[in-house]
Design a protein around this motif. Sequence first.
Motif, short mmCIF file in Angstrom:
data_model
loop_
_atom_site.label_atom_id
_atom_site.label_comp_id
_atom_site.label_asym_id
_atom_site.label_seq_id
_atom_site.Cartn_x
_atom_site.Cartn_y
_atom_site.Cartn_z
N ARG A 154 22.06 22.16 8.76
CA ARG A 154 20.64 22.39 8.53
C ARG A 154 19.83 21.88 9.72
O ARG A 154 18.86 22.49 10.14
CB ARG A 154 20.21 21.70 7.24
CG ARG A 154 18.97 22.32 6.66
CD ARG A 154 18.45 21.51 5.50
NE ARG A 154 19.36 21.53 4.35
CZ ARG A 154 19.32 20.59 3.40
NH1 ARG A 154 18.45 19.59 3.49
NH2 ARG A 154 20.13 20.65 2.37
N LEU A 211 17.30 23.86 12.14
CA LEU A 211 15.92 23.43 12.32
C LEU A 211 15.60 23.34 13.81
O LEU A 211 14.53 23.73 14.26
CB LEU A 211 15.71 22.07 11.66
CG LEU A 211 14.25 21.64 11.58
CD1 LEU A 211 13.52 22.50 10.56
CD2 LEU A 211 14.14 20.17 11.23
N LEU A 261 38.92 32.68 43.62
CA LEU A 261 38.59 31.66 42.64
C LEU A 261 37.16 31.82 42.15
O LEU A 261 36.85 31.51 41.01
CB LEU A 261 38.78 30.25 43.22
CG LEU A 261 40.23 29.78 43.33
CD1 LEU A 261 40.29 28.38 43.89
CD2 LEU A 261 40.92 29.84 41.97
N PHE A 319 43.09 35.73 32.59
CA PHE A 319 43.64 35.27 33.86
C PHE A 319 43.83 33.76 33.88
O PHE A 319 44.82 33.25 34.35
CB PHE A 319 42.64 35.63 34.97
CG PHE A 319 43.11 36.76 35.81
CD1 PHE A 319 43.72 37.85 35.24
CD2 PHE A 319 42.93 36.73 37.17
CE1 PHE A 319 44.15 38.90 36.01
CE2 PHE A 319 43.35 37.78 37.95
CZ PHE A 319 43.95 38.88 37.37
N TYR A 320 42.82 33.04 33.45
CA TYR A 320 42.77 31.61 33.72
C TYR A 320 43.06 30.78 32.50
O TYR A 320 42.79 29.60 32.48
CB TYR A 320 41.41 31.23 34.30
CG TYR A 320 41.22 31.82 35.66
CD1 TYR A 320 41.92 31.30 36.74
CD2 TYR A 320 40.38 32.90 35.84
CE1 TYR A 320 41.76 31.85 37.99
CE2 TYR A 320 40.22 33.45 37.09
CZ TYR A 320 40.91 32.93 38.17
OH TYR A 320 40.77 33.46 39.40
N GLN A 321 43.58 31.41 31.47
CA GLN A 321 43.84 30.61 30.27
C GLN A 321 44.81 29.49 30.61
O GLN A 321 45.77 29.68 31.35
CB GLN A 321 44.39 31.47 29.14
CG GLN A 321 45.71 32.08 29.48
CD GLN A 321 46.18 33.05 28.41
OE1 GLN A 321 47.31 33.35 28.30
NE2 GLN A 321 45.26 33.56 27.60
N VAL A 322 44.54 28.32 30.13
CA VAL A 322 45.35 27.14 30.49
C VAL A 322 46.18 26.74 29.29
O VAL A 322 45.70 26.80 28.17
CB VAL A 322 44.44 25.97 30.90
CG1 VAL A 322 45.28 24.76 31.26
CG2 VAL A 322 43.61 26.38 32.10
N PRO A 352 45.43 28.87 41.02
CA PRO A 352 45.48 29.44 39.67
C PRO A 352 45.48 30.97 39.65
O PRO A 352 45.93 31.57 38.68
CB PRO A 352 44.22 28.89 39.00
CG PRO A 352 43.32 28.50 40.12
CD PRO A 352 44.21 28.12 41.26
N HIS A 353 44.96 31.58 40.73
CA HIS A 353 44.84 33.04 40.70
C HIS A 353 46.07 33.73 41.28
O HIS A 353 46.14 34.95 41.28
CB HIS A 353 43.61 33.45 41.48
CG HIS A 353 43.63 32.97 42.91
ND1 HIS A 353 43.51 31.63 43.22
CD2 HIS A 353 43.79 33.62 44.07
CE1 HIS A 353 43.58 31.50 44.53
NE2 HIS A 353 43.75 32.68 45.07
N ARG A 358 51.75 33.17 36.12
CA ARG A 358 50.65 32.45 36.76
C ARG A 358 50.69 30.99 36.32
O ARG A 358 51.19 30.68 35.24
CB ARG A 358 49.31 33.06 36.34
CG ARG A 358 49.07 34.37 37.03
CD ARG A 358 47.72 34.96 36.67
NE ARG A 358 47.71 36.33 37.10
CZ ARG A 358 47.49 36.71 38.34
NH1 ARG A 358 47.25 35.81 39.26
NH2 ARG A 358 47.51 37.98 38.68
N GLY A 400 48.67 29.11 34.98
CA GLY A 400 48.10 28.87 33.65
C GLY A 400 49.11 29.05 32.53
O GLY A 400 48.91 28.55 31.42
N GLN A 401 50.18 29.79 32.83
CA GLN A 401 51.15 30.07 31.77
C GLN A 401 52.35 29.14 31.83
O GLN A 401 53.33 29.35 31.12
CB GLN A 401 51.64 31.53 31.92
CG GLN A 401 50.52 32.54 31.83
CD GLN A 401 50.93 33.90 32.35
OE1 GLN A 401 51.44 34.02 33.45
NE2 GLN A 401 50.69 34.93 31.56
N ARG A 434 55.32 23.59 36.34
CA ARG A 434 54.38 23.54 37.46
C ARG A 434 54.91 22.62 38.55
O ARG A 434 54.78 22.89 39.73
CB ARG A 434 53.04 22.99 36.99
CG ARG A 434 52.28 23.98 36.15
CD ARG A 434 50.94 23.40 35.80
NE ARG A 434 50.45 24.09 34.63
CZ ARG A 434 49.23 23.96 34.18
NH1 ARG A 434 48.40 23.15 34.79
NH2 ARG A 434 48.86 24.62 33.12
#
Lengths: 437, 311, 343
Positions: free
Chosen positions: B18, B22, B223, B308-311, C88-89, C130, C132-133, C139
């Motif tokens: 809530r 607000l 990047l 692409f950048y999933q960690v 990373p890329h 990559r 990240g995977q 790594r």
Amino acid sequence: MKPKSLLALALCATLALTGCGSGASGPDPVKLLVFGAPEELGAYRTLIEAYQDARPGERVQLIEASDRKDLLARLATSVAGGAPPDVFLMNYRFYGQFAAKGVVEPLDQRIAGSTLDPADYHPVAMDAFKWEGAQLCLPQNVSSLAVYYNRTLFTRYGVPEPKAGWTWNDLVGTATAMTRDARGLVIKGTEAEGAARLPAVHGLGVEPSIIRLAPLVWSNGGEIVDDPVKPTRLALDSPAAREALKNLIDLRQAYGVVPSDAEVEAEDDESRFLNGRLAMLMTSRRATTNFRTITGFEWDVAPMPVYRQPVGVLHSDAYCMTTGSKNKDAAWRFMEYAMSADGQRIIAATGRTVPSHIEVSRSPAFLDPDQPPRNSQVFLDAIPTVRALPTVSTWPEIEDLSYGILENAIHRGDRLDDVIRELDVKSRPMFARGEHG
Amino acid sequence: MTASRPAPRIRPDTRARRQHLLMLAPYLVGLVGLMLLPALVTLALAFTEYDLLRPPTWVGLDNLTALVDDPIFRVALLNSLVFAVVAVPLRVLVALGLALLLHRRAPGVGTARTATLLPTAVPEIAYGLLWLWLFNPLYGPINQLLRLGGEHGLTVLGRTPPPWLTDPTSARAGIILMSLFTMGETFVVLLAARRALPRDVYEMAALEDATGWDVFRRITLPLMAPVLALLAVRDAIASLHFTFVPAFVVTDGGPPPYATTYLSLFVYQTGFEYLRYGYAAAATLVMMLLTVAALLVQWRLIRRYRRFYQV
Amino acid sequence: MSGLTLAGVSAAYRDATVLHEVDLAARPGELLVVLGPSGAGKSTVLRVVAGLEPATTGRVHIAGRDVTDLRPGLRNVSMVFQSYALFPHLSVAENIAFGLEVRDVPRRTARERARAAAETVGCAGLLGRRPGQLSGGERQRVALARALVREPDVFLLDEPLSNLDLTLRVEMRAELRALHDRLGATMVHVTHDQTEALVLADRIAVLRDGRVEQVGTPEQIWRTPASTFVARFVGSPAMNLLPADAAVCRTGDAPPLPEQPLEVGFRPEAVTLDAAEGTPATVDRVEVIGEDAYAYLTLAAGHRVVARVPAARRPARDESVRVGVRWADAHLFHADSGRRYVP
């Protein structure tokens, strides 16, 4: 405190604040929407003060727009928003779209019941604000085009000053003789490629617009639209209109007596005249206020050059009342005052207008011999010959369109046939959408 | 982290929710009242004939079909698209260049950053008026500068300097030039993005003796690519709007015929100067559709880079 | 010819000197571990060798070349960062090949060598992925592969194992050692983990506050710590340190103490709890680690001592014991300087 009640409290406070904005004591002031240069706005303030002094209890509030387009936008949006100004000042060329859409209050009844006598005013101006027979607005002024010229320059170069009855060829000859380089020698401005050969003084300044072209065409016996009453297109294909248009274009393309587009962009014609670098300028009475600040040289006005018969183009602004006004009686009282001899004299004193009130226009308030231009009579002499442009609701669009095409014609030298065809073809849908008075 | 841990089964804290509501309320009220409702009304008006003075009348798709045949609208649309295609990459590139130049601590960098941001902080109208003076073909500082060393009002190369506001191409270039200096926001975002890049990656590259060009091409650019792409899309959307003031103040849509009449100016003129509000609303609808298209591109980019950048 | 030499190298960060005229050498093919607590300047040593930080004084030689004034790219060193610093890329293959490609090795050759390097460290199956995977250990392998693909003169490893969990760390430690033995490369490995140092190193350099405290084989570091600092830093629980004149029962061959202020150090292994004439002490607490137990004691004079005993024969809490120290395993240090006392 519960959040919900807090929220409610906050909303109430907001409403209360906005609600009490109009809760001031006394009657609401009459809101007057105008635009103009600082001197013009000053004149309106003087008028309002004089009115409030003369009629204690009356109040008028001036709303200043930055220019004509801003005024149109403000007027339209305030009408749409349900809170229009009570009175606005507008040129007859642009009032058509408001007249056609019922935004302007007809005034015939109020005129009949007041001391204001329509016969006191120049009929050509009054007629310009009639829409389907009804008098919608009251003209504040009745101006037309004239040729302002720098007398000091003419004297210096020994060129005869323009005089009544001069012809287009005289104008071209005079402008050619007045186009000079820095050493004061006659120069042809068309060869303007390098700084060393740029004219220091140009012979003439004229806007590439349909309202400058119109009186020239008319004077030559032509028309600018196919049917002056119910126009459907810009029709400059008659020999008379063609000739006038070609001559206008030749000022730049053949003779180079008017500044090039880059020169205009660098310094507009009015500034150029003010700075003593333009021998003649074809413009309306409006420029006078500005030119009265000139101290470095003497200047005067001459009538427009003539092709076959003298014809001028009407320039006129009027006080209009909005149908949406909630203060019509007070608004009318102000309009009455502004239109009265007293009110007209105050505005006339700024030099900006040729008063629409016949008597005032012939009085020293306008013809003051101590104030330039000495030859203000030129404007009065033109009145019997002035014609109004068609009042069609889409006229602003048509003016913008033609300005662009004519600008290119004059500065880029487009083929005359193409120019005429383009004006014709592109203006058709605009006329078709328009409504007539 | 996408590891699927079983979500804790805690009853949502209604009080906190809530409170959030607000705190959001003023924003939501503003958003709905100032953006959403007018947008919806505009959408509806796009299918009417409306002059602001008389009540609107329903005309269906007439406005949109009329737009298709309207040469001025087509020019305005083309102008807007060309502007976006030319100006947006240039703006992003300039911002990127400056961000890469100014991301390190060094003497004078602070001043340079401020200078980069300053034009963005100038009120738009004032900025426009300033450029009106800068672009003055005879007396403006830009052309005075171009004439330096030349004779008879020509440049050193013996050519006439550009007649900025009277020649269509120069005027378009001028508007783009104006827009280049207001990329401050993009610059700030890129500066932050560059500073957020890991330092050791650059040290790694230094150890491998990568040249500046290699570092830019193989590291910095990829990047920063997601940020760059997002900024470009955002800028493209914004370009529909920020062309308005320059065109309005500096060129007035000219030089003729309509060289710098962009969609925004077209909408303003038809709506407020010619009182064809319904028609202007239809043009606005087209602008909105373009914006939505750009947003879709943006959304796809985000999704792609997230994968692409999933960690 | 030496693999790597630092001669009188100092380095500063802003105005603070972080290395004080460090002399250090790694022989060709040697695995030198730089050990020290955080803030000792270990990473700075690597960064100065790599050229990422300038040396304010001194010279750095790599494979006989003076590289002090060369930019990092010309020093022919490889580095494994604590964070691994993977791009990373880029795919794993591209990451490994990066150093070759920017040095204009033909793409094909670069990819082949990348594959070979990946096989060496056992990450050939990951080439298409990559960063990240990848898991932490994966790594780390990629970072190693990237370091060794170019066959540098020196490998610099900046706490490469610190981001791994314990099991993986132990495993990678062994692999790292095996890798070193296979490659025969000169490596400088930085760590704050004394076990890692003891297990991995050919020689250890202990760093303290930007100064080299001791350089030696793990054996030397363990057996003859050069200072109280080394003595306490290496070994866990840390070595007991008492004033030499503290009343403690010395067992075995115990020569008389010299007449100067000294400290005595002895590891928990050197403490016995059942000495017949031992110093009385009470047991504060006991930690059992599998077969061993550590008893934390307070001597009668108030000194605290840790003792290692077989878990089966551990004392109970609060029990009174009699403590003896096997004097053959004790170390003497100067009380003022902390340096080792050599008779």
